[in-house]
Design a protein around this motif. Structure first.
Motif, PDB file in Angstrom:
ATOM      1  N   ASN A   3       0.835  -1.198   0.000  1.00 62.76           N
ATOM      2  CA  ASN A   3       0.000   0.000   0.000  1.00 62.76           C
ATOM      3  C   ASN A   3       0.870   1.248   0.000  1.00 62.76           C
ATOM      4  N   THR A   4       0.256   2.349  -0.388  1.00 63.65           N
ATOM      5  CA  THR A   4       0.960   3.629  -0.476  1.00 63.65           C
ATOM      6  C   THR A   4       0.423   4.626   0.547  1.00 63.65           C
ATOM      7  N   ARG A   8       1.290   8.734   0.829  1.00 64.37           N
ATOM      8  CA  ARG A   8       0.207   9.691   0.580  1.00 64.37           C
ATOM      9  C   ARG A   8      -0.124  10.490   1.841  1.00 64.37           C
ATOM     10  N   GLN A  11       2.512  13.151   2.153  1.00 63.96           N
ATOM     11  CA  GLN A  11       2.298  14.198   1.140  1.00 63.96           C
ATOM     12  C   GLN A  11       1.233  15.186   1.603  1.00 63.96           C
ATOM     13  N   ARG A  12       0.254  14.698   2.353  1.00 65.00           N
ATOM     14  CA  ARG A  12      -0.829  15.554   2.863  1.00 65.00           C
ATOM     15  C   ARG A  12      -0.466  16.157   4.211  1.00 65.00           C
ATOM     16  N   ALA A  49      -9.046   6.255   1.421  1.00 63.13           N
ATOM     17  CA  ALA A  49      -8.946   6.778   0.055  1.00 63.13           C
ATOM     18  C   ALA A  49      -9.561   8.165  -0.037  1.00 63.13           C
ATOM     19  N   GLU A  53      -7.490  11.546  -0.742  1.00 64.93           N
ATOM     20  CA  GLU A  53      -7.873  12.044  -2.060  1.00 64.93           C
ATOM     21  C   GLU A  53      -7.342  11.176  -3.198  1.00 64.93           C
ATOM     22  N   THR A  54      -7.673   9.904  -3.100  1.00 57.25           N
ATOM     23  CA  THR A  54      -7.268   8.945  -4.120  1.00 57.25           C
ATOM     24  C   THR A  54      -8.306   7.835  -4.173  1.00 57.25           C
ATOM     25  N   THR A  55      -8.010   6.790  -4.899  1.00 59.67           N
ATOM     26  CA  THR A  55      -8.912   5.642  -4.977  1.00 59.67           C
ATOM     27  C   THR A  55      -8.364   4.490  -4.144  1.00 59.67           C
ATOM     28  N   ALA A  58      -5.653   2.765  -6.036  1.00 54.69           N
ATOM     29  CA  ALA A  58      -4.362   3.457  -6.005  1.00 54.69           C
ATOM     30  C   ALA A  58      -3.651   3.262  -4.669  1.00 54.69           C
ATOM     31  N   LEU A  59      -4.415   3.078  -3.598  1.00 52.23           N
ATOM     32  CA  LEU A  59      -3.816   2.879  -2.274  1.00 52.23           C
ATOM     33  C   LEU A  59      -3.239   1.480  -2.094  1.00 52.23           C
TER      34      LEU A  59
END
Length: 67
Positions: A3-4, A8, A11-12, A49, A53-55, A58-59
């Motif tokens: 997972n990312t 992420r 980044q936030r 997600a 602010e992603t899907t 994507a996570l």
């Protein structure tokens, strides 16, 4: 499943504790998810997600490129 979330989250500019509070789980839960030791429920995955602010796709990935 990789997972990312940590990338992420950073980044936030959110700490694990802040992300935990936003998702109504403990910081330890966020830590274990980020370290691939626990797979979140589907509802938690969708919360993560949305906050990041992603899907969900994507996570989380199974090692293949997600497009």
């Amino acid at each position: 499943m990789k997972n990312t979330i940590a990338t992420r989250r950073k980044q936030r500019k959110l700490s694990q504790a802040e992300l935990a509070q936003l998702t109504a789980v403990t910081r330890q839960t966020i830590n274990t998810i980020e370290n691939n030791k626990y797979d979140p429920s589907l509802s938690l995955a969708f919360k993560l997600a949305a906050i990041l602010e992603t899907t969900v796709d994507a996570l989380f990935s199974n090692g293949e490129d997600v497009k």
